[in-house]
Design a protein around this motif. Structure first.
Motif, PDB file in Angstrom:
ATOM      1  N   ASP A 141      51.211  -6.426 -45.254  1.00 40.48           N
ATOM      2  CA  ASP A 141      50.301  -7.567 -45.128  1.00 40.48           C
ATOM      3  C   ASP A 141      49.325  -7.626 -46.295  1.00 40.48           C
ATOM      4  OD1 ASP A 141      49.032  -9.693 -43.210  1.00 40.48           O
ATOM      5  OD2 ASP A 141      47.358  -8.469 -43.924  1.00 40.48           O
ATOM      6  N   GLN A 181      42.531 -14.773 -42.730  1.00 35.59           N
ATOM      7  CA  GLN A 181      43.910 -15.243 -42.525  1.00 35.59           C
ATOM      8  C   GLN A 181      44.651 -14.353 -41.534  1.00 35.59           C
ATOM      9  OE1 GLN A 181      44.941 -15.033 -46.692  1.00 35.59           O
ATOM     10  NE2 GLN A 181      45.108 -17.264 -46.845  1.00 35.59           N
ATOM     11  N   TRP A 182      44.438 -13.041 -41.649  1.00 35.31           N
ATOM     12  CA  TRP A 182      45.091 -12.081 -40.747  1.00 35.31           C
ATOM     13  C   TRP A 182      44.662 -12.321 -39.303  1.00 35.31           C
ATOM     14  CZ3 TRP A 182      42.582  -7.808 -38.232  1.00 35.31           C
ATOM     15  CH2 TRP A 182      43.466  -6.902 -37.611  1.00 35.31           C
ATOM     16  N   LYS A 235      46.294 -15.364 -37.771  1.00 35.62           N
ATOM     17  CA  LYS A 235      47.701 -15.109 -37.454  1.00 35.62           C
ATOM     18  C   LYS A 235      47.882 -14.103 -36.319  1.00 35.62           C
ATOM     19  CE  LYS A 235      50.073 -16.431 -41.695  1.00 35.62           C
ATOM     20  NZ  LYS A 235      51.091 -17.261 -41.027  1.00 35.62           N
ATOM     21  N   ARG A 265      53.987  -6.241 -36.119  1.00 39.39           N
ATOM     22  CA  ARG A 265      54.748  -7.127 -37.016  1.00 39.39           C
ATOM     23  C   ARG A 265      56.195  -6.665 -37.140  1.00 39.39           C
ATOM     24  NH1 ARG A 265      50.201  -6.277 -40.234  1.00 39.39           N
ATOM     25  NH2 ARG A 265      51.408  -5.172 -41.825  1.00 39.39           N
TER      26      ARG A 265
END
Length: 513
Positions: free
Chosen positions: A454, A460-461, A464, A472
């Motif tokens: 990542d 942003q993380w 998401k 993930r």
């Protein structure tokens, strides 16, 4: 007026074009990887010779036990000094036998485009082997089943970072032990179209493995091509037993590859000293390598070793230790001295979860093997808890690491060097290269862009889903398995393979007594 079906046709075309575009972007499976880097060398030429001579002295003065009647008979016929099961080997005889081994050979698969070479200057990745447990798609540790094995093979087939399927990547503990090898081989042959590891633990299992390979590939083809590997493990210190030697002979006689691996637990079954450990390990490997050539001159073989140090506090094996890194470097030097390809363990960890320890230890093992220019990077996918667990999430992460390590191993290319220097002249002081023609031409493959790791901003993380690495990877594994398509197989061949398994199960008692 437009036909009422026109929009549907356009939509289908759009989907088809998107799928086609995605397919074109898919990375092809790794092929022959040639080293461009220079190998790390941990000892001088003089020190390496000292270790080599110490190994010869061990075999000449102490000897090694071959606990197998056929092997003892063959060594006697060859003129070795044999007393009971103890075989003492003269250095000249030993090295003469080893000189008969090919330094390189090709592995083939059911896909004619998937051929690669194992040689002293190449790198190969294989999935892990032998875990009795999995950490599954929900992150739960439990005993592994045949369905888990099938899913591991499906992942191996779909992920481009593997050359060789692990065979017994995880043990199908829901199948009786005497039948287990049949289902392991069946899954390798059906779920993948790749070269794979068969079973070598005894004559019967090895011969069944060979027979199943011959059903799918054809006996005439296998007589001329290597499609399977047999992993033959030693019993350190200084023992090779009949179970593994029977498997060795079956694979060698069928012209398939054998991997010969002493099993080193530093300070437990070798001395608490690095050079002495290497000398013993090397003696064990040389004896088995020479015996392989005694069975069949020219047999394809790999110098193997599994090395860990042992905790003096708990007695448990420790991965990622500096001693193992040094052992790898010297084994690489020895294997190159003998002109043989060699293996190491790529992704080993003692961690109990897919955590920082798992990542640290595996990263050290990867770089240790690659920097020493190992030719077979075994267990390059999923290994945790000292091999007792195959982690499905880590398997996906490791598959991507294989691709990063591939790029590192290939070294630096100067193919675009002059054009890149022209870009420096164009941009000059204070500029940037993002819009330069050279960048636009090269950005897709100039630098590796991982998918699993990542690199988003924290904000942003969070948007998401704040997913950690394990989450993930589990999601990625689920997606890959959901999209899996079995490689094609002639229905008549599949029917014969299924019938062989059913017949052998009738013939073999499921009792482990």
């Amino acid at each position: 007026m437009m036909d009422s079906d026109s929009p549907v046709i356009r939509r289908r075309g759009g989907r088809a074009s998107v799928v086609a575009a995605r397919e074109s972007e898919k990375r092809p499976r790794v092929s022959t990887i040639k080293y461009g880097i220079r190998p790390v060398e941990a000892v001088t030429a003089e020190q390496l010779e000292r270790i080599h001579q110490a190994s010869l002295a061990i075999l000449r003065e102490i000897g090694i036990e071959f606990r197998d009647e056929t092997a003892i008979r063959q060594w006697k016929e060859a003129g070795a000094d044999v007393q009971g099961q103890r075989v003492r080997l003269d250095g000249e005889m030993l090295m003469h036998l080893i000189s008969k081994a090919p330094s390189r050979f090709e592995m083939t698969s059911r896909d004619p485009l998937q051929r690669f070479e194992i040689a002293p200057n190449t790198m190969t990745f294989s999935a892990m082997q032998g875990a009795p447990n999995v950490r599954d798609l929900q992150g739960v540790r439990r005993a592994s089943t045949i369905e888990d094995l099938r899913n591991m093979n499906r992942l191996t087939q779909m992920l481009p970072g593997f050359h060789i399927a692990g065979g017994f990547t995880c043990e199908p503990t829901d199948i009786a032990v005497p039948w287990r090898h049949l289902h392991i081989n069946h899954s390798s042959l059906v779920e993948t179209n790749m070269p794979f590891f068969g079973l070598t633990t005894g004559k019967q299992r090895a011969e069944d493995s060979i027979a199943m390979g011959q059903i799918v590939h054809g006996k005439a083809f296998m007589d001329q091509n290597a499609v399977m590997l047999g992993h033959v493990s030693g019993n350190s210190p200084l023992v090779w037993d009949s179970t593994m030697l029977e498997g060795l002979r079956a694979f060698v006689e069928a012209n398939q590859v054998v991997l010969l691996s002493p099993f080193v637990l530093g300070a437990a079954n070798t001395p608490a000293d690095i050079p002495a450990t290497i000398a013993q390990l090397n003696a064990e490997a040389l004896a088995a390598l020479a015996y392989t050539q005694l069975v069949r001159p020219g047999a394809k073989m790999i110098y193997g070793q599994y090395s860990v140090s042992v905790s003096m506090r708990s007695g448990a094996p420790m991965s990622g230790m500096p001693e193992v890194t040094l052992i790898n470097a010297v084994i690489g030097q020895l294997a190159r001295r003998y002109g043989l390809p060699w293996r190491t363990t790529a992704s080993q960890s003692s961690a109990k979860t897919f955590d920082a320890q798992s990542g640290y230890e595996s990263a050290i093992a990867y770089m240790s093997g690659a920097s020493a220019c190992a030719n077979l990077m075994m267990h390059a996918g999923g290994w945790d808890e000292a091999g007792l667990v195959c982690c499905m999430a880590k398997f996906v992460a490791d598959a991507e690491q294989n691709l990063l390590i591939e790029k590192y191993a290939q070294g630096i290319s100067f193919e675009h060097f002059d054009d890149a220097l022209e870009a420096v002249r164009r941009i000059g002081p204070g500029g940037h290269y993002l819009g330069d023609s050279f960048t636009l031409k090269r950005f897709k493959d100039a630098f590796f862009a991982p998918e699993i790791l990542d690199y988003l901003s924290y904000e942003q993380w969070k948007v998401k889903g704040s997913k950690d690495m394990a989450q993930r990877c589990r999601e990625k594994a689920k997606s890959i398995i959901a999209s899996y398509e079995q490689p094609p197989m002639d229905p008549a061949v599949r029917e014969e393979l299924d019938a062989f398994v059913a017949k052998r199960q009738e013939e073999i008692s499921p009792s482990i007594a």
